[in-house]
Enzyme design. Structure first.
Site, PDB file in Angstrom:
ATOM      1  N   ARG A  85      19.601 125.517 -29.666  1.00  0.00           N
ATOM      2  CA  ARG A  85      18.487 126.136 -28.941  1.00  0.00           C
ATOM      3  C   ARG A  85      17.844 127.173 -29.860  1.00  0.00           C
ATOM      4  O   ARG A  85      18.513 128.095 -30.318  1.00  0.00           O
ATOM      5  CB  ARG A  85      19.011 126.800 -27.664  1.00  0.00           C
ATOM      6  CG  ARG A  85      17.937 127.478 -26.822  1.00  0.00           C
ATOM      7  CD  ARG A  85      18.576 128.210 -25.649  1.00  0.00           C
ATOM      8  NE  ARG A  85      19.350 127.331 -24.810  1.00  0.00           N
ATOM      9  CZ  ARG A  85      20.571 127.602 -24.350  1.00  0.00           C
ATOM     10  NH1 ARG A  85      21.164 128.734 -24.682  1.00  0.00           N
ATOM     11  NH2 ARG A  85      21.212 126.761 -23.576  1.00  0.00           N
ATOM     12  N   ARG A 155      19.734 136.928 -25.109  1.00  0.00           N
ATOM     13  CA  ARG A 155      19.238 135.614 -25.546  1.00  0.00           C
ATOM     14  C   ARG A 155      17.718 135.615 -25.716  1.00  0.00           C
ATOM     15  O   ARG A 155      17.090 136.649 -25.686  1.00  0.00           O
ATOM     16  CB  ARG A 155      19.717 134.556 -24.561  1.00  0.00           C
ATOM     17  CG  ARG A 155      21.250 134.498 -24.493  1.00  0.00           C
ATOM     18  CD  ARG A 155      21.736 133.344 -23.667  1.00  0.00           C
ATOM     19  NE  ARG A 155      23.191 133.243 -23.683  1.00  0.00           N
ATOM     20  CZ  ARG A 155      23.863 132.227 -23.147  1.00  0.00           C
ATOM     21  NH1 ARG A 155      23.217 131.237 -22.560  1.00  0.00           N
ATOM     22  NH2 ARG A 155      25.183 132.188 -23.191  1.00  0.00           N
ATOM     23  N   LYS A 221      26.779 136.560 -21.210  1.00  0.00           N
ATOM     24  CA  LYS A 221      25.397 136.328 -21.641  1.00  0.00           C
ATOM     25  C   LYS A 221      24.444 137.299 -20.944  1.00  0.00           C
ATOM     26  O   LYS A 221      24.712 137.786 -19.842  1.00  0.00           O
ATOM     27  CB  LYS A 221      24.983 134.886 -21.349  1.00  0.00           C
ATOM     28  CG  LYS A 221      25.037 134.499 -19.876  1.00  0.00           C
ATOM     29  CD  LYS A 221      24.768 133.008 -19.718  1.00  0.00           C
ATOM     30  CE  LYS A 221      24.917 132.576 -18.258  1.00  0.00           C
ATOM     31  NZ  LYS A 221      24.712 131.123 -18.081  1.00  0.00           N
ATOM     32  N   LYS A 223      20.106 138.008 -20.320  1.00  0.00           N
ATOM     33  CA  LYS A 223      18.778 137.395 -20.422  1.00  0.00           C
ATOM     34  C   LYS A 223      17.687 138.411 -20.091  1.00  0.00           C
ATOM     35  O   LYS A 223      17.834 139.193 -19.145  1.00  0.00           O
ATOM     36  CB  LYS A 223      18.681 136.188 -19.479  1.00  0.00           C
ATOM     37  CG  LYS A 223      19.683 135.090 -19.823  1.00  0.00           C
ATOM     38  CD  LYS A 223      19.604 133.927 -18.852  1.00  0.00           C
ATOM     39  CE  LYS A 223      20.600 132.833 -19.233  1.00  0.00           C
ATOM     40  NZ  LYS A 223      20.560 131.687 -18.286  1.00  0.00           N
ATOM     41  N   CYS A 441      17.790 120.607 -14.815  1.00  0.00           N
ATOM     42  CA  CYS A 441      18.465 120.885 -16.082  1.00  0.00           C
ATOM     43  C   CYS A 441      18.802 119.557 -16.754  1.00  0.00           C
ATOM     44  O   CYS A 441      18.564 118.483 -16.211  1.00  0.00           O
ATOM     45  CB  CYS A 441      19.723 121.703 -15.833  1.00  0.00           C
ATOM     46  SG  CYS A 441      21.030 120.802 -14.977  1.00  0.00           S
ATOM     47  N   CYS A 447      25.536 117.491 -21.392  1.00  0.00           N
ATOM     48  CA  CYS A 447      26.102 118.784 -21.024  1.00  0.00           C
ATOM     49  C   CYS A 447      27.558 118.638 -20.595  1.00  0.00           C
ATOM     50  O   CYS A 447      27.857 117.884 -19.653  1.00  0.00           O
ATOM     51  CB  CYS A 447      25.300 119.428 -19.903  1.00  0.00           C
ATOM     52  SG  CYS A 447      25.977 121.035 -19.412  1.00  0.00           S
ATOM     53  N   CYS A 486      25.291 121.401 -12.188  1.00  0.00           N
ATOM     54  CA  CYS A 486      26.461 122.245 -11.917  1.00  0.00           C
ATOM     55  C   CYS A 486      25.933 123.584 -11.411  1.00  0.00           C
ATOM     56  O   CYS A 486      24.713 123.797 -11.371  1.00  0.00           O
ATOM     57  CB  CYS A 486      27.311 122.414 -13.180  1.00  0.00           C
ATOM     58  SG  CYS A 486      26.689 123.666 -14.334  1.00  0.00           S
ATOM     59  N   CYS A 490      21.059 126.704 -14.885  1.00  0.00           N
ATOM     60  CA  CYS A 490      20.068 126.450 -15.928  1.00  0.00           C
ATOM     61  C   CYS A 490      18.736 125.933 -15.378  1.00  0.00           C
ATOM     62  O   CYS A 490      17.681 126.227 -15.932  1.00  0.00           O
ATOM     63  CB  CYS A 490      20.615 125.470 -16.957  1.00  0.00           C
ATOM     64  SG  CYS A 490      22.057 126.096 -17.846  1.00  0.00           S
TER      65      CYS A 490
END
Length: 577
Positions: A85, A155, A221, A223, A441, A447, A486, A490
């Site tokens: 990414r 990110r 993470k 964002k 997603c 994935c 899931c 995303c």
């Protein structure tokens, strides 16, 4: 640092640290043994801690799950490869850069495609180990990297894709870039490993400090977005830190700061939930970077390093209290938040087709279903964008809705750009509003977290939903519909009017009650529905919406007003009730 305990809950969570904390601390500032692993021809994957550490360099190790079982029968390891990414603050990319990534995707990836993502950037899928270093060096040669687009760091910074208001957008984009650079890891590991950069001076050639992220980086993470109202195309409530642009006479004067949004959760774990961001107040432009660093360092020091499922900023705010978190940010930034300035979000979709900006330039937003640019039979989308890139004099802007804007087109160049777009299936006047308002997603086959289909399921699902809307005389209406394979968030299903979250093969939890502006979290309506059951439920709900709705009432607002689902006002309290 504030005292370690206070009224709402502990500032520091005590207990045995998650193993990710060990591997980050032992990684020599994200180097690990990645360089040695690259030369290991015995496996196509990465060993031990390096499997996790490559994420900090913008990559995830994956395999083709469609052929995993067959390879196991043949006593072969899974077909390991990586997804990369890119780091593209604000999603802006030049035509010459586009042509380079187009060529690499065609020549050096297993699938030949470019994937536009909800993080306003592009992904390569299916890069085999011998091509990984070449991939990074190719990107570096055109001014692109993938530093900190995954892992426990800040990110890719999103920014409203709004080329119409060109001056304001340019200012906001510049701040997105500044924030991204300010919060990047300072380690030289990326350059050393992938770009053959010179090792730093030091006892072992290592970086010795990370002033903002810390030696163990963030608990989870993180964002960040910059958003220009009234468009909420970046879905601020999906993000830890958001800067809402406040303009005065068309000039950017500062930001309202929203903290603590996030959508990921875990099936069956009621301590996890999606959450809206809280508004801390307004800051003038000169305080922006200090506030960004203060929010990140507060989360760095107070975030849960014991249980990764509760490690995001949203849980920190709910544990210590928003007021306590805000006070700590003010202390660290040396500022006091002013009262938030008024703003309103009215929508979050992309304006597909041509629009004219204030500067007389034209901008063409191309709808790219699921963001997947590939040459399909009769629709050579990937080739079409490359052909536009060969003649386009402006730039491209990737959107957080997985679409692509050809920005800055002079009036005399419009006809040529449109001709190329139509010839390659990039413009289709028959694309419904429902299809434009639907998103998924990636999920299968790449994935590793996917429990159910998403990208491959969505187009057919939209066909059915279009039919249901037409059946009830609502063909001109639409529902914000999102599917994820899931519960990790995303595809941002937890900000949809109908959000489907994969539970197992062909099974989804259905959530209802998000709104058009993206400021409300939906609530689970029914669990473990099969694909036909989903259509039956949507048909029943749309029938009621058609007959009982108030004037111009959106679907998400209707299901709450009609008592079909309860409104989620405070996620910790309401989401699982």
């Amino acid at each position: 640092m504030t005292d370690s305990t206070q009224a709402n809950g502990p500032l520091i969570v005590e207990g045995k640290l998650a193993d990710n904390e060990r591997l980050k601390g032992e990684s020599n500032f994200l180097r690990g043994t990645i360089e040695q692993d690259l030369s290991d021809a015995v496996t196509g994957g990465f060993n031990g801690d390096n499997f996790q550490l490559i994420r900090f360099h913008g990559m995830y190790q994956q395999d083709d799950r469609d052929i995993r079982a067959e390879r196991t029968k043949q006593k072969l390891e899974p077909l390991h490869n990586v997804m990369l990414r890119a780091r593209m603050p604000g999603g802006i990319i030049k035509p010459e850069q586009w042509l380079a990534i187009d060529k690499f995707a065609a020549d050096k990836t297993m699938y030949g495609s470019i994937r536009l993502t909800t993080r306003q950037t592009f992904q390569f899928h299916g890069v085999l180990k011998p091509n990984i270093k070449l991939m990074h060096q190719t990107l570096n040669s055109i001014g692109i990297d993938s530093i900190a687009t995954a892992g426990d760091v800040n990110r890719n910074v999103l920014c409203t894709t709004n080329p119409v208001e060109s001056e304001l957008h340019q200012e906001a984009y510049e701040w997105a870039t500044k924030i991204s650079e300010h919060l990047l890891p300072k380690t030289r590991a990326y350059a050393e490993i992938w770009l053959d950069g010179e090792k730093l001076e030091g006892p072992n050639g290592e970086a010795t400090e990370e002033p903002i992220l810390g030696s163990n980086y963030l608990p989870r993470k993180f964002k960040t977005t910059v958003v220009i109202p009234p468009q909420n195309d970046v879905d601020v409530h999906a993000n830890d830190l958001n800067f809402v642009a406040i303009a005065d006479n068309g000039k950017l004067v500062g930001f309202n700061v929203l903290v603590g949004g996030g959508l990921a959760m875990t099936h069956g774990d009621k301590s996890t939930y999606p959450r809206r961001a809280d508004d801390l107040g307004f800051v003038p432009l000169e305080n922006t970077l200090d506030v960004a660093a203060a929010v990140v360092t507060t989360q760095r020091d107070w975030g849960n390093r014991v249980n990764r499922k509760n490690a995001k900023t949203k849980y920190t705010l709910d544990r210590v209290g928003t007021d306590v978190f805000k006070a700590e940010v003010e202390k660290r930034a040396g500022i006091t938040f002013a009262e938030s300035r008024p703003y309103e979000f009215t929508g979050r979709g992309d304006r597909i087709g041509w629009v004219e900006g204030f500067d007389g330039k034209h901008h063409l937003a191309l709808f790219i279903e699921n963001g997947r640019l590939l040459d399909y039979p009769g629709k050579p989308l990937k080739t079409g964008v490359a052909e536009i890139a060969k003649v386009h004099k402006g730039d491209f802007r990737m959107t957080a809705n997985q679409n692509l804007i050809v920005a800055g087109v002079a009036p005399e160049d419009k006809a040529q750009i449109e001709e190329i777009a139509r010839a390659h299936g990039l413009m289709d006047d028959g694309i419904s509003k429902q299809r434009q308002d639907s998103m998924a997603c990636v999920a299968f086959p790449t994935c590793p977290l996917a429990m159910a289909e998403a990208e491959r399921y969505l187009p057919g699902l939209v066909d059915e939903v279009e039919g249901i809307l037409a059946k009830h005389d609502l063909a001109d209406d639409s529902i914000i519909l999102r599917v994820t394979g899931c519960p990790n968030g995303c595809g941002r299903a937890m900000l949809a009017e109908i959000g489907l979250v994969g539970k197992g093969p062909g099974k989804y939890n259905m959530h209802l009650g998000g709104n058009l502006a993206g400021t409300r979290v939906p609530k689970m309506y029914k669990e473990g529905l099969g694909e036909q059951e989903i259509l039956t439920e949507i048909d029943t709900l749309v029938a009621r919406w058609a007959s009982e709705r108030e004037t111009n009432e959106a679907f998400g607002d209707f299901v709450i007003r009609a008592g079909i689902i309860a409104e989620v006002k405070v996620s910790k309290r309401d989401f699982h009730d």
